[in-house]
Scaffold this motif. Structure first.
Motif, mmCIF file in Angstrom:
data_model
loop_
_atom_site.group_PDB
_atom_site.id
_atom_site.type_symbol
_atom_site.label_atom_id
_atom_site.label_comp_id
_atom_site.label_asym_id
_atom_site.label_seq_id
_atom_site.Cartn_x
_atom_site.Cartn_y
_atom_site.Cartn_z
ATOM 1 N N LEU A 54 0.834 -1.195 0.000
ATOM 2 C CA LEU A 54 0.000 0.000 0.000
ATOM 3 C C LEU A 54 0.877 1.256 0.000
ATOM 4 N N LYS A 55 0.433 2.274 -0.690
ATOM 5 C CA LYS A 55 1.221 3.493 -0.841
ATOM 6 C C LYS A 55 1.448 4.180 0.498
ATOM 7 N N CYS A 56 2.668 4.648 0.690
ATOM 8 C CA CYS A 56 3.006 5.362 1.928
ATOM 9 C C CYS A 56 2.266 6.690 2.022
ATOM 10 N N CYS A 57 1.894 7.279 0.886
ATOM 11 C CA CYS A 57 1.245 8.584 0.909
ATOM 12 C C CYS A 57 -0.176 8.516 1.458
ATOM 13 N N LEU A 58 -0.721 7.314 1.690
ATOM 14 C CA LEU A 58 -2.028 7.214 2.328
ATOM 15 C C LEU A 58 -1.991 7.724 3.759
ATOM 16 N N ASN A 59 -0.804 7.729 4.353
ATOM 17 C CA ASN A 59 -0.665 8.209 5.740
ATOM 18 C C ASN A 59 -0.570 9.723 5.836
ATOM 19 N N TYR A 60 -0.318 10.403 4.723
ATOM 20 C CA TYR A 60 -0.007 11.827 4.784
ATOM 21 C C TYR A 60 -1.186 12.658 5.287
ATOM 22 N N GLU A 61 -2.399 12.364 4.804
ATOM 23 C CA GLU A 61 -3.578 13.161 5.155
ATOM 24 C C GLU A 61 -4.456 12.463 6.196
ATOM 25 N N LEU A 62 -3.953 11.372 6.757
ATOM 26 C CA LEU A 62 -4.783 10.614 7.695
ATOM 27 C C LEU A 62 -5.129 11.440 8.930
ATOM 28 N N ASP A 63 -4.173 12.178 9.480
ATOM 29 C CA ASP A 63 -4.436 12.973 10.690
ATOM 30 C C ASP A 63 -5.500 14.037 10.441
ATOM 31 N N THR A 64 -5.487 14.630 9.253
ATOM 32 C CA THR A 64 -6.500 15.638 8.925
ATOM 33 C C THR A 64 -7.886 15.022 8.888
ATOM 34 N N TYR A 65 -7.992 13.831 8.302
ATOM 35 C CA TYR A 65 -9.288 13.149 8.241
ATOM 36 C C TYR A 65 -9.753 12.739 9.637
ATOM 37 N N LEU A 66 -8.837 12.265 10.460
ATOM 38 C CA LEU A 66 -9.224 11.847 11.805
ATOM 39 C C LEU A 66 -9.699 13.030 12.637
ATOM 40 N N ASP A 67 -9.046 14.180 12.486
ATOM 41 C CA ASP A 67 -9.494 15.378 13.209
ATOM 42 C C ASP A 67 -10.870 15.830 12.735
ATOM 43 N N ALA A 68 -11.115 15.746 11.429
ATOM 44 C CA ALA A 68 -12.414 16.169 10.906
ATOM 45 C C ALA A 68 -13.522 15.193 11.285
ATOM 46 N N LEU A 69 -13.189 13.912 11.429
ATOM 47 C CA LEU A 69 -14.205 12.912 11.756
ATOM 48 C C LEU A 69 -14.637 12.954 13.223
ATOM 49 N N GLN A 70 -13.915 13.711 14.040
ATOM 50 C CA GLN A 70 -14.308 13.813 15.448
ATOM 51 C C GLN A 70 -15.639 14.536 15.619
ATOM 52 N N ALA A 71 -16.017 15.372 14.659
ATOM 53 C CA ALA A 71 -17.299 16.084 14.752
ATOM 54 C C ALA A 71 -18.475 15.205 14.353
ATOM 55 N N PHE A 72 -18.214 14.030 13.773
ATOM 56 C CA PHE A 72 -19.278 13.129 13.349
ATOM 57 C C PHE A 72 -19.610 12.139 14.475
ATOM 58 N N PRO A 73 -20.879 11.796 14.656
ATOM 59 C CA PRO A 73 -21.238 10.802 15.682
ATOM 60 C C PRO A 73 -20.747 9.413 15.287
ATOM 61 N N ASN A 74 -20.364 8.624 16.289
ATOM 62 C CA ASN A 74 -19.790 7.313 16.032
ATOM 63 C C ASN A 74 -20.820 6.188 16.056
ATOM 64 N N ASP A 75 -21.952 6.363 16.752
ATOM 65 C CA ASP A 75 -22.923 5.284 16.955
ATOM 66 C C ASP A 75 -24.156 5.461 16.069
ATOM 67 N N CYS A 76 -23.964 5.975 14.856
ATOM 68 C CA CYS A 76 -25.097 6.229 13.967
ATOM 69 C C CYS A 76 -24.954 5.453 12.659
ATOM 70 N N ASP A 77 -24.487 4.207 12.753
ATOM 71 C CA ASP A 77 -24.371 3.390 11.555
ATOM 72 C C ASP A 77 -25.740 2.976 11.017
ATOM 73 N N GLN A 78 -26.740 2.914 11.887
ATOM 74 C CA GLN A 78 -28.095 2.557 11.474
ATOM 75 C C GLN A 78 -29.087 3.564 12.046
ATOM 76 N N LEU A 79 -30.025 3.974 11.208
ATOM 77 C CA LEU A 79 -31.118 4.856 11.622
ATOM 78 C C LEU A 79 -32.425 4.212 11.191
ATOM 79 N N GLU A 80 -33.407 4.265 12.074
ATOM 80 C CA GLU A 80 -34.690 3.627 11.784
ATOM 81 C C GLU A 80 -35.740 4.698 11.492
ATOM 82 N N VAL A 81 -36.346 4.598 10.322
ATOM 83 C CA VAL A 81 -37.421 5.493 9.912
ATOM 84 C C VAL A 81 -38.618 4.640 9.487
ATOM 85 N N ALA A 82 -39.678 5.316 9.017
ATOM 86 C CA ALA A 82 -40.899 4.587 8.664
ATOM 87 C C ALA A 82 -40.683 3.651 7.478
#
Length: 396
Positions: free
Chosen positions: A256-284
């Motif tokens: 796997l390319k080493c450059c996949l690690n370059y922007e990982l920290d930026t993505y992890l910081d941005a994902l902190q604003a997203f809820p973690n326990d919302c993989d499923q939502l129930e609607v009508a």
């Protein structure tokens, strides 16, 4: 390639290092380390670092040597250093206080008594010996691969590095597991008449030694500046919403390319604003499953089981639905966000009167001129015939 101090003439190679990476500024060197302390004056000569970093084999291997001579070396100088049972020739890559920082980074003690020494500046004889022995490396690589194949060893010899005096050779090889090369060393020593050292490297290190151009169009990171190889797995690609395509995510080393690690920290910081326990939502309409998270638009995409359409939801709406589901309340709809698709505006072609660009009067004048010329020629011919007939009558 080349730095500004080299200068060029008529668009040719730089006058200084000629693109060989030997100038004093180090702007062309492979695996170069920028010496940002180079222009600082020496405050105390006794406290000056007498350890020098020397690079070998175009910068792919570096080591620290103690300067026991009475001469100060600069970056780019060729020096003769202690080798295994002889000497080796390398190029000075770092000097001064920056060497102490590099030694601290690699855990090397400055007072180490086993550290090898710089013998002298490289002489013409030393450089000639190095040139002769370096010319043996391609042939030795081909021969060593053939010998390993004849002995049915599951290994690949990727590079052979011969010491400047020709007394020692290092064979870099790649293998998936342990290899019993005790008999191989004896065959190599008898074949090449050198002291043999076997050194196992990984696929990433091999790509750094071979070099090449990546899919980005630039030279490989492992061949230019990257020295620490961190582990890369497929979960890193999932964090960045990349499709798990092995051919696109793999580099020239097959990993796997080493450059996949370059922007990982930026993505992890941005994902902190997203809820973690919302993989499923129930609607009508049923349970909506999370497809992906868009950190650029702060949207979460869901898909319903009876439809292939994906619905973008805001983070606030996802949290609201999750709170309702925790209270055993099922909302009627997901209330997806309407995304405006910017379509390019079609420009209607303008009517162009091609016929109007040609003047009809010019054509009429040309036609009249042609007819007038033709009529004059016919009248001249008729008058000539009449003149000839008159002469015949006079003769009679």
């Amino acid at each position: 390639m080349g730095c500004t101090n080299c200068g060029t003439a008529n668009g040719s190679k730089p006058k200084g290092c000629k693109s060989n990476g030997g100038c004093s500024t180090g702007g062309c060197n492979r695996m170069n380390t920028y010496d940002w302390l180079r222009n600082l004056p020496i405050a105390d000569a006794d406290d000056y670092c007498n350890v020098v970093e020397v690079s070998f084999n175009k910068g792919s291997r570096k080591d620290f040597f103690r300067n026991t001579t009475l001469q100060y070396f600069e970056k780019g100088d060729l020096v003769t250093v202690e080798g295994v049972g002889g000497f080796d020739v390398g190029e000075v890559s770092l000097t001064g206080e920056i060497v102490r920082l590099q030694m601290k980074k690699y855990g090397v003690s400055e007072i180490n008594t086993d550290m090898k020494k710089i013998l002298r500046p490289a002489t013409e004889r030393d450089l000639e010996l190095r040139r002769i022995n370096k010319a043996r490396e391609p042939e030795a690589l081909i021969r060593s691969r053939a010998i390993a194949r004849q002995m049915n060893l599951d290994m690949k010899v990727s590079q052979v590095e011969i010491q400047a005096d020709g007394r020692k050779a290092t064979f870099y090889y790649i293998a998936d597991g342990r290899v019993d090369f005790r008999e191989l060393i004896k065959v190599y020593a008898a074949e090449f008449k050198v002291k043999v050292e076997m050194r196992q490297i990984g696929a990433r290190q091999e790509a750094g030694k071979v070099g090449g151009i990546g899919s980005c169009g630039r030279e490989l990171c492992c061949a230019t500046w990257l020295t620490d190889f961190k582990s890369v797995n497929t979960s890193i690609a999932r964090y960045q919403n990349l499709s798990i395509n092995q051919t696109k995510l793999s580099g020239q080393c097959g990993r796997l390319k080493c450059c996949l690690n370059y922007e990982l920290d930026t993505y992890l910081d941005a994902l902190q604003a997203f809820p973690n326990d919302c993989d499923q939502l129930e609607v009508a309409k049923g349970k909506a499953y999370l497809i992906k998270k868009d950190i650029f638009k702060n949207l979460m995409w869901y898909a319903l089981p009876d439809s292939t359409k994906q619905y973008p939801l805001t983070i606030e709406r996802v949290k609201k639905i999750k709170e309702l589901n925790d209270q055993n309340i099922i909302p009627e709809d997901l209330e997806a966000v309407e995304l405006a698709v910017a379509q390019p505006k079609e420009v209607e072609p303008e009517f162009v009167d091609v016929v109007g660009q040609t003047s009809l009067r010019a054509l009429e004048r040309a036609e009249k001129k042609r007819k007038h010329k033709k009529g004059g020629h016919s009248q001249h011919k008729a008058s000539g015939n009449k003149h000839q007939s008159g002469k015949k009558k006079d003769r009679r």
